[in-house]
Scaffold this motif. Structure first.
Motif, short mmCIF file in Angstrom:
data_model
loop_
_atom_site.label_atom_id
_atom_site.label_comp_id
_atom_site.label_asym_id
_atom_site.label_seq_id
_atom_site.Cartn_x
_atom_site.Cartn_y
_atom_site.Cartn_z
N ALA A 74 0.81 -1.22 0.00
CA ALA A 74 0.00 0.00 0.00
C ALA A 74 0.84 1.27 0.00
O ALA A 74 0.30 2.36 -0.08
CB ALA A 74 -0.96 -0.01 1.18
N LYS A 89 -1.82 0.97 -3.26
CA LYS A 89 -2.79 1.67 -2.41
C LYS A 89 -4.18 1.66 -3.07
O LYS A 89 -5.20 1.52 -2.39
CB LYS A 89 -2.33 3.11 -2.16
CG LYS A 89 -3.21 3.79 -1.13
CD LYS A 89 -2.71 5.14 -0.68
CE LYS A 89 -3.70 5.72 0.33
NZ LYS A 89 -3.65 7.16 0.40
N HIS A 128 -5.52 -1.76 -2.39
CA HIS A 128 -5.95 -1.88 -0.99
C HIS A 128 -7.27 -1.17 -0.75
O HIS A 128 -8.16 -1.71 -0.08
CB HIS A 128 -4.88 -1.32 -0.06
CG HIS A 128 -3.84 -2.33 0.31
ND1 HIS A 128 -2.89 -2.78 -0.58
CD2 HIS A 128 -3.63 -3.00 1.45
CE1 HIS A 128 -2.12 -3.68 0.02
NE2 HIS A 128 -2.55 -3.83 1.25
#
Ligand code: ZN
Length: 286
Positions: free
Chosen positions: A78, A84, A87
């Motif tokens: 992430a 990210k 996620h």
């Protein structure tokens, strides 16, 4: 309420993954096909701001034109931007689906939406898909204005028809040159100049035109060039894809809610007009 697998099937019928270029990466990037979907967000780029918008909208699916990953990766940590994004999507139970070159060649596809946005009536593809017996699918489109107009007016029409970006719209050619028959290609279109020349058009609307291909195209033929931001030329397709999915939703009584992202994900954010002309003074060593 439909499952993600149902919406995926609907999108795959509109934009069959088999139509994508061999180098492309389309289809479902993340998401559980068994999850239910009630809201869908459409965007050009799978960037963090878009995914945050999907969370705020309460979406269970984001449909983007550009892939998140074109090549394999060894991490979705992430603290990488793509990691990210993954996620955020997974944490909020949001799927990501990509329709890229398969949406380019679809009928209607990305360049149909671009042509419509700038007031052209489409007459056929710029580069027909050889596997399509109907001759309607392919990359880019040829279209016509209802009446000829000077290039300056046509460039202003393109600027008015597309969502605003910092770069604006650039044009190459005599501003008084009449424009009626036009080739368009959403996204980077500077590899299609041979087809544009063969099409006998007055102007070519696309994005990402580089110095050498544009300069050589201008020397080779009197075809005006109109260059807009890549994102702006593809954004009109989002409304087309949204309408197509809503029609499927209505047919099946899914009751899907949809939204087209208004985040300007073009990377360029400022434009500085230039103020001095190159000097013409001669110099001498003595
Ligand atoms: Zn693109």
């Amino acid at each position: 309420m439909p499952k993600l697998s149902d919406v995926r099937r609907a999108l795959d019928e509109l934009y069959p993954p088999a139509w994508a270029e061999s180098w492309d990466a389309v289809g479902l990037v993340c998401g559980d096909p068994e999850d239910e979907v009630s809201r869908v967000l459409f965007a050009v780029d799978p960037l963090q701001a878009v995914v945050d918008e999907a969370v705020a909208f309460g979406a269970q699916l984001v449909v983007t034109h550009h892939p998140l990953y074109l090549r394999g990766t060894t991490t979705v940590a992430a603290d990488t931007f793509k990691g990210k994004v993954v996620h955020t999507l997974v944490r909020h139970g949001i799927g990501l689906m990509v329709a890229h070159t398969n949406a380019d060649v679809a009928d209607p596809g990305v360049s149909d939406a671009l042509a419509e946005a700038v007031g052209l009536r489409v007459t056929g593809p710029l580069v027909p898909d050889p596997t399509d017996p109907t001759g309607r699918r392919g990359t880019g489109r040829i279209g016509e204005l209802p009446a000829p107009e000077p290039l300056a007016a046509f460039a202003a029409r393109v600027a008015a028809g597309l969502p605003a970006t910092a770069q604006g719209v650039r044009a190459a050619g005599d501003p008084d040159r009449p424009v009626r028959r036009v080739a368009v290609c959403g996204g980077s279109g500077d590899s299609f100049f041979a087809e544009v020349r063969a099409a006998g058009v007055d102007a070519y609307v696309t994005a990402d035109l580089r110095h050498h291909p544009a300069s050589e195209a201008r020397e080779n033929a009197d075809i005006a060039l109109v260059d807009a931001a890549h994102w702006a030329t593809e954004w009109p397709w989002l409304r087309s894809a949204e309408s197509a999915l809503l029609a499927v939703s209505e047919k099946h009584g899914w009751g899907l809610g949809t939204r087209v992202s208004t985040h300007v994900t073009d990377p360029w954010t400022a434009h500085a007009p230039m103020t001095f002309a190159p000097t013409t003074a001669s110099r001498s060593s003595n």
